[in-house]
Design a protein around this motif. Structure first.
Motif, short mmCIF file in Angstrom:
data_model
loop_
_atom_site.label_atom_id
_atom_site.label_comp_id
_atom_site.label_asym_id
_atom_site.label_seq_id
_atom_site.Cartn_x
_atom_site.Cartn_y
_atom_site.Cartn_z
N HIS A 79 -49.27 3.42 -18.35
CA HIS A 79 -48.37 3.14 -19.63
C HIS A 79 -47.12 2.86 -18.99
CE1 HIS A 79 -51.34 5.41 -21.92
NE2 HIS A 79 -50.91 4.66 -22.80
N ILE A 80 -46.73 3.51 -17.74
CA ILE A 80 -45.44 3.25 -17.35
C ILE A 80 -45.63 1.83 -16.58
CG2 ILE A 80 -43.55 3.88 -15.45
CD1 ILE A 80 -44.58 6.77 -15.96
N ARG A 81 -46.56 1.40 -16.07
CA ARG A 81 -46.68 0.06 -15.60
C ARG A 81 -46.54 -0.95 -16.72
NH1 ARG A 81 -50.52 -4.01 -14.41
NH2 ARG A 81 -50.58 -4.97 -12.55
N LYS A 82 -47.18 -0.66 -17.87
CA LYS A 82 -46.91 -1.39 -18.94
C LYS A 82 -45.75 -1.48 -19.36
CE LYS A 82 -48.91 -3.78 -22.25
NZ LYS A 82 -49.96 -3.51 -23.29
N VAL A 83 -44.84 -0.53 -19.27
CA VAL A 83 -43.24 -0.49 -19.59
C VAL A 83 -42.44 -1.52 -18.68
CG1 VAL A 83 -41.16 0.79 -19.51
CG2 VAL A 83 -43.14 2.06 -20.65
N ILE A 84 -43.02 -1.33 -17.47
CA ILE A 84 -42.31 -2.30 -16.36
C ILE A 84 -42.59 -3.58 -16.58
CG2 ILE A 84 -42.15 -3.20 -13.99
CD1 ILE A 84 -42.84 0.04 -13.28
N MET A 85 -43.91 -4.04 -17.05
CA MET A 85 -44.11 -5.55 -17.46
C MET A 85 -43.55 -5.88 -18.81
SD MET A 85 -48.12 -6.70 -17.94
CE MET A 85 -48.41 -5.71 -19.41
N ASN A 86 -43.49 -5.16 -19.67
CA ASN A 86 -42.88 -5.50 -20.88
C ASN A 86 -41.40 -5.95 -20.63
OD1 ASN A 86 -45.14 -5.42 -22.10
ND2 ASN A 86 -44.88 -3.35 -23.12
N LEU A 87 -40.74 -4.93 -19.91
CA LEU A 87 -39.36 -5.26 -19.85
C LEU A 87 -38.87 -6.28 -18.95
CD1 LEU A 87 -37.81 -1.41 -19.21
CD2 LEU A 87 -37.67 -2.91 -21.29
N VAL A 88 -39.77 -6.61 -17.90
CA VAL A 88 -39.59 -7.92 -17.03
C VAL A 88 -39.68 -9.20 -17.81
CG1 VAL A 88 -40.34 -9.18 -15.06
CG2 VAL A 88 -39.95 -6.52 -14.74
N ALA A 89 -41.14 -8.97 -18.77
CA ALA A 89 -41.16 -10.12 -19.40
C ALA A 89 -40.31 -10.51 -20.50
CB ALA A 89 -42.70 -10.01 -20.14
N ASN A 90 -39.50 -9.48 -21.19
CA ASN A 90 -38.56 -9.68 -22.11
C ASN A 90 -37.28 -10.09 -21.43
OD1 ASN A 90 -39.77 -8.73 -24.02
ND2 ASN A 90 -38.66 -6.79 -24.58
N ALA A 91 -36.96 -9.75 -20.07
CA ALA A 91 -35.86 -10.16 -19.26
C ALA A 91 -35.99 -11.66 -18.95
CB ALA A 91 -35.58 -9.20 -18.24
N SER A 92 -37.24 -12.06 -18.77
CA SER A 92 -37.41 -13.46 -18.22
C SER A 92 -37.14 -14.36 -19.62
CB SER A 92 -38.76 -13.67 -17.84
OG SER A 92 -38.91 -12.90 -16.69
N GLU A 93 -37.34 -13.69 -20.57
CA GLU A 93 -37.49 -14.46 -21.97
C GLU A 93 -36.24 -14.69 -22.35
OE1 GLU A 93 -38.80 -16.69 -25.48
OE2 GLU A 93 -39.89 -15.76 -23.74
N ALA A 94 -35.23 -13.82 -21.95
CA ALA A 94 -33.61 -13.77 -22.31
C ALA A 94 -33.00 -14.86 -21.70
CB ALA A 94 -33.45 -12.36 -22.08
N ILE A 95 -33.50 -15.13 -20.37
CA ILE A 95 -33.00 -16.32 -19.62
C ILE A 95 -33.08 -17.57 -19.82
CG2 ILE A 95 -32.58 -16.76 -16.86
CD1 ILE A 95 -33.11 -14.05 -16.29
N LYS A 96 -32.01 -18.31 -20.25
CA LYS A 96 -32.08 -19.74 -20.29
C LYS A 96 -31.96 -20.60 -19.10
CE LYS A 96 -32.85 -18.42 -24.48
NZ LYS A 96 -34.10 -18.31 -25.10
N GLY A 97 -32.76 -21.22 -18.57
CA GLY A 97 -32.48 -21.87 -17.26
C GLY A 97 -32.88 -20.93 -16.04
N ASN A 98 -31.77 -21.35 -15.14
CA ASN A 98 -31.84 -20.47 -13.85
C ASN A 98 -31.33 -19.00 -13.95
OD1 ASN A 98 -32.93 -22.45 -12.17
ND2 ASN A 98 -30.93 -23.53 -11.79
N GLY A 99 -31.77 -18.01 -13.45
CA GLY A 99 -31.24 -16.81 -13.69
C GLY A 99 -31.75 -15.55 -12.76
N ASN A 100 -31.22 -14.51 -12.80
CA ASN A 100 -31.84 -13.42 -11.91
C ASN A 100 -32.27 -12.21 -12.77
OD1 ASN A 100 -31.26 -14.53 -9.24
ND2 ASN A 100 -29.25 -14.77 -10.16
N ILE A 101 -33.29 -11.53 -12.34
CA ILE A 101 -33.56 -10.30 -12.80
C ILE A 101 -33.44 -9.32 -11.90
CG2 ILE A 101 -35.35 -8.90 -13.77
CD1 ILE A 101 -36.54 -11.42 -15.15
N GLU A 102 -32.99 -8.28 -11.89
CA GLU A 102 -32.64 -7.35 -10.75
C GLU A 102 -33.49 -5.80 -11.40
OE1 GLU A 102 -29.57 -4.87 -7.94
OE2 GLU A 102 -28.94 -6.39 -9.24
N ILE A 103 -34.51 -5.35 -10.43
CA ILE A 103 -35.06 -3.99 -10.89
C ILE A 103 -34.51 -3.05 -9.62
CG2 ILE A 103 -37.33 -2.86 -10.75
CD1 ILE A 103 -38.60 -5.69 -11.14
N SER A 104 -33.97 -2.16 -9.99
CA SER A 104 -33.58 -1.03 -9.14
C SER A 104 -33.99 0.33 -9.75
CB SER A 104 -32.02 -1.09 -9.03
OG SER A 104 -31.50 -0.86 -10.42
N THR A 105 -33.90 1.24 -8.53
CA THR A 105 -34.23 2.77 -8.86
C THR A 105 -33.36 3.64 -8.27
OG1 THR A 105 -35.72 2.82 -6.84
CG2 THR A 105 -36.72 2.15 -9.21
#
Length: 867
Positions: A611-637
């Protein structure tokens, strides 16, 4: 009185001699300094003086010796001497023109080394030319310094030793006797060491002198700055002393006035010059007040805002606020008093007049939590705000007084308030009703950058002509009430949608069982080269993907409710970034770059891996969808200790957390969407690109079930999701090696399958038979209990929800009354429910979810039978 003409003549001749001597001195200075002034840098002048002295002395001796050698018919040595003379002469004029002493020193020392090498190698008449070589350490060290001079000196000594060793073998070289060689080397080294010590000592002392000079210059600059500051301070003090409205005074211990500022003229009508030397008692209306003041100062050393009554020159009483202190002499003993008097007569009279009125309203305004205010309609500004405003939006009453509407409302609330105000003003101009009021819910900005929801009750204040001139209002903070209302609505909505999702998921799991299980059973019997293997595998994978979506529905409906294990968020992030799902996402969004900043010391959490892996997958997918063109996603802990509750999307309690942060630099989430992003089926995704609308709903439910928190921050520059997971001190368990089908096959054990759906019974039985078990089925709990009254089985595969009839929990409860300790494996299309836990408390074994697979059933049955 006549002067002696002879004496005058003698003085004239003496003056001429002095002038001549000065001209000679100036000429010599000009020659040896290459035209530099006496004020030039001392180190540069020293080098240039030394170079010019060597040039002139060397030129003199080279001409002399060159001439002697010519007469003695040693034409080679004569020619070399004369050529070296010309070289020195050229250096002299080059140095005078450029003053480049470093270049001349380095080049000249190098050429001199070769020249002296020639002299010692050639020897000259009587082998005496080597005598010149003893000057070389002096030249190199004095011109180049201790370090470089040592290098050149020792190089030359090595060259001389070459002549001494090979002199007899080289035709050009001269041969020296053994005793001369023996004396030459120590003599040369003695001169070198003498020069080195002298130069090193000079460098050390020069460094110290430079340091002392630098310190002295700093001290001089500091003193100059101090003097300038003192002058400015004196001037400022004088200006302040002459212009202050308060009266500054200073007296000795007996009260004799030593200093008093000119403002005494305005306060008491006294001439300040006339007051010097007079007793300060003349200023007091009651001299006893002065004695009390002195006693107060004697006890504490100073007083502040001490109220006394003075008398003006014309007899008028002046109420003053006095602040004073003891002044100490150089011996450390009290020498007098200094202080400031302020005329507060007018203020005192006004204070007494207003005290009674202010007291009534102060008690009212300062002791209510609601904010009382008035708004002037002529200036469109707040004319009064009560002190309690600071508890609502963080501004003090002084700051808020004078605010306009746009300073106290968010844009949407400002638009609403402006429209209502216009409507109410129009209505008030038609119908006079001073008792009419209106209540609004408005959002206000807080001083710390957040916003608060308030309930505002307002009514008009009218003038004598019944025209509205101001607004009287009361503002109450309802943020907490608003938050609880929103949480209640959200919970109700999620509960309703969850019930719907749960029912749909349960039915879909039953339908999907055939799509997942039958292809798996057929694949077991198909040869590896069968053309049907690939289509069947595709059917099975499609069924599993559909089952994953159903699992999302179950997560929303019932929560995760699975067995927790120690996990590390860093491992889950890295696992996802190396997964096929992430590779497919990169194909959809090739212009998006994913970066990581993972804390290497991150603490573990307790949770569900899938389930936590599914959380990471969903949030990264949503972040990718939010970027129009070139962009960056940062995952930090990171690790974080929350020592006081934090308010985000949820209120985060105190404790230790492992925080997962996923940020994008997309366009952000619109304010009207932000409140709905966690609702099931609410999506802004495009059709055809994973648009179930369950992604963030799954995230929210998983975090809630893990007793974690979500904080969402968004603006036009992007969005950041921060997930807080409570940490655990448990270590991560080692992963088990996957088993083959042979490892979980049976040995003919008898198993009773209980399920109300015929297709489910059929699938379960076929799987069990394929695993070498004997299978009997029952279509209801009642039928299973009836069968068990007359028979025994090794294990029961028990569905939890059967309609109509008794549930799986009640069925198992009745069976263990017949056969205590009966082994059972629980099956359900829902997530783990309370009934599942109750059955396990009674003795039931592992719980598995539909749709069923061979591996799920095989492992669960094998494990339970092995107990």
């Amino acid at each position: 009185m006549q002067g002696n003409p002879d004496n005058i003549f003698d003085l004239s001749k003496e003056t001429q001699a002095i002038k001549k001597t000065d001209r000679i001195k100036r000429s010599l200075w000009n020659i040896f300094s290459s035209g530099l002034p006496a004020a030039y840098d001392l180190e540069v002048l020293r080098k240039i003086f030394l170079l010019n002295l060597m040039f002139l002395l060397g030129s003199f001796f080279l001409i002399l010796l060159g001439t002697i050698e010519f007469i003695l018919q040693d034409f080679i040595l004569s020619t070399v001497n004369l050529l070296f003379f010309l070289l020195l002469l050229g250096f002299f004029f080059y140095l005078r023109k450029t003053r480049n002493h470093n270049f001349v020193s380095l080049t000249g020392t190098t050429i001199a080394g070769f020249f002296y090498f020639f002299l010692i190698a050639y020897g000259g008449k009587g082998n005496t030319a080597y005598v010149w070589t003893f000057t070389y350490p002096l030249i190199s060290i004095f011109l180049l310094g201790a370090r470089r001079g040592t290098f050149f000196s020792l190089i030359f000594l090595a060259m001389a030793c070459i002549v001494f060793v090979f002199g007899s073998k080289v035709e050009f070289f001269v041969t020296y006797n053994f005793y001369l060689k023996l004396r030459f080397i120590p003599a040369y080294l003695t001169i070198y060491l003498l020069a080195l010590v002298m130069e090193k000592t000079r460098e050390i002392f020069r460094g110290r002198l430079e340091s002392a000079k630098f310190d002295l210059e700093k001290t001089v600059v500091k003193l100059e700055n101090t003097n300038e500051a003192l002058r400015e301070s004196d001037e400022q003090y004088r200006q302040i002393f002459e212009s202050i409205q308060d009266v500054y005074y200073r007296t000795n211990l007996d009260g004799e006035i030593l200093i008093i500022s000119p403002s005494i003229r305005d306060v008491g009508g006294y001439d300040p010059k006339e007051m010097i030397g007079r007793s300060v008692l003349e200023l007091y209306s009651n001299p006893v007040d002065r004695d009390q003041l002195v006693n107060e100062i004697a006890v504490s050393g100073q007083v502040t805002n001490y109220e006394v009554t003075l008398k003006a020159k014309n007899g008028r009483k002046v109420i003053s606020s006095l602040s004073g202190r003891l002044v100490y002499g150089e011996d450390g003993q009290p020498a007098g008093f200094a202080g400031v008097m302020r005329d507060i007569t007018e203020r005192k009279l006004h204070a007494e007049a207003l005290q009674e009125t202010e007291e009534r309203y102060r008690l009212l305004a300062e002791n209510v939590t609601d904010n009382l205010w008035t708004f002037d309609l002529s200036t469109m500004r707040f004319s009064y705000v009560s002190p309690s405003v600071i508890g609502i939006n963080g501004f003090t009453a002084e700051e808020a007084t004078g605010f306009q509407l746009q300073d106290t409302l968010t844009p949407s609330s400002l638009e609403l308030a402006t429209k209502i105000l216009a409507d109410e003003l129009l209505e008030a101009s038609r119908n006079y009703d001073p008792s009419k009021s209106r209540t609004l819910e408005l959002e206000q900005p807080h001083k710390d950058g957040t916003t608060v929801w308030t309930e505002v009750c307002v009514r008009f204040i009218y003038d004598n002509e019944k025209r509205p001139v101001a607004i009287l209002g009361v503002t109450r903070d309802i943020s907490e009430r608003k938050r609880l209302q929103n949480q209640l609505l959200k919970s109700q909505k999620m509960e309703s949608l969850g019930l719907l999702a749960g029912g749909v998921a349960h039915d879909l799991n039953n339908v999907l069982s055939g799509i997942v299980s039958y292809p798996e059973l057929i694949l077991m019997d198909l040869p590896d080269n069968s053309k049907l293997r690939k289509p069947l595998e595709t059917m099975r994978q499609s069924g599993l993907r559909a089952a994953a979506i159903v699992q999302d529905l179950l997560t929303i409906a019932r929560g995760v409710a699975t067995t927790y294990e120690p996990l590390n968020l860093n491992d889950l992030v890295n696992e996802y970034l190396n997964s096929p799902e992430f590779n497919m996402l990169k194909q959809y969004y090739p212009t998006v770059t994913v970066k990581t900043d993972l804390d290497s010391d991150l603490l573990n959490i307790g949770g569900s891996h899938v389930h936590i892996r599914k959380v990471i997958m969903n949030l990264v997918a949503n972040a990718s969808e939010a970027i129009k063109g070139n962009g960056n996603i940062e995952i930090s802990t990171m690790n974080r200790y929350v020592d006081q509750p934090l308010k985000g999307d949820d209120e985060i309690s105190k404790g230790e957390y492992a925080v997962l942060s996923i940020s994008d630099d997309g366009s952000g989430i619109a304010s009207n969407d932000l409140e709905r992003i966690f609702e099931p089926f609410y999506t802004k995704k495009k059709m055809g690109r994973s648009g179930t609308g369950l992604g963030l709903s799954v995230v929210w439910n998983v975090i809630q079930d893990h007793k974690g928190y979500i904080d969402v921050a968004t603006d036009e520059n992007g969005t950041t999701f921060k997930l807080y997971f409570p940490i655990t001190r448990d270590a991560i368990l080692k992963k088990e090696v996957p088993l083959s089908v042979k490892d979980y096959k049976g040995n003919g054990e008898k198993i009773l399958v209980v399920d109300d759906v015929e297709s489910q019974r059929e699938i379960s039985c076929k799987i069990l038979e394929a695993l070498d078990y004997k299978c009997i089925s029952a279509s209801s709990g009642e039928e299973a209990v009836e069968y068990m009254e007359k028979n025994t089985v090794d294990l029961i595969l028990l569905d939890m929800i059967m309609d109509p009839g008794i549930s799986g929990h009640e069925t198992y409860e009745r069976i263990i009354n017949i056969h205590p300790g009966q082994k059972a494996v629980i099956v359900s299309g829902f997530s783990e429910t309370d009934d599942v836990k109750k059955a396990q408390i009674l003795g039931a074994g592992k719980y598995i979810k539909k749709p069923l697979t061979i591996e799920k059933i095989g492992l669960a049955v094998k494990e339970e039978l092995g107990k």
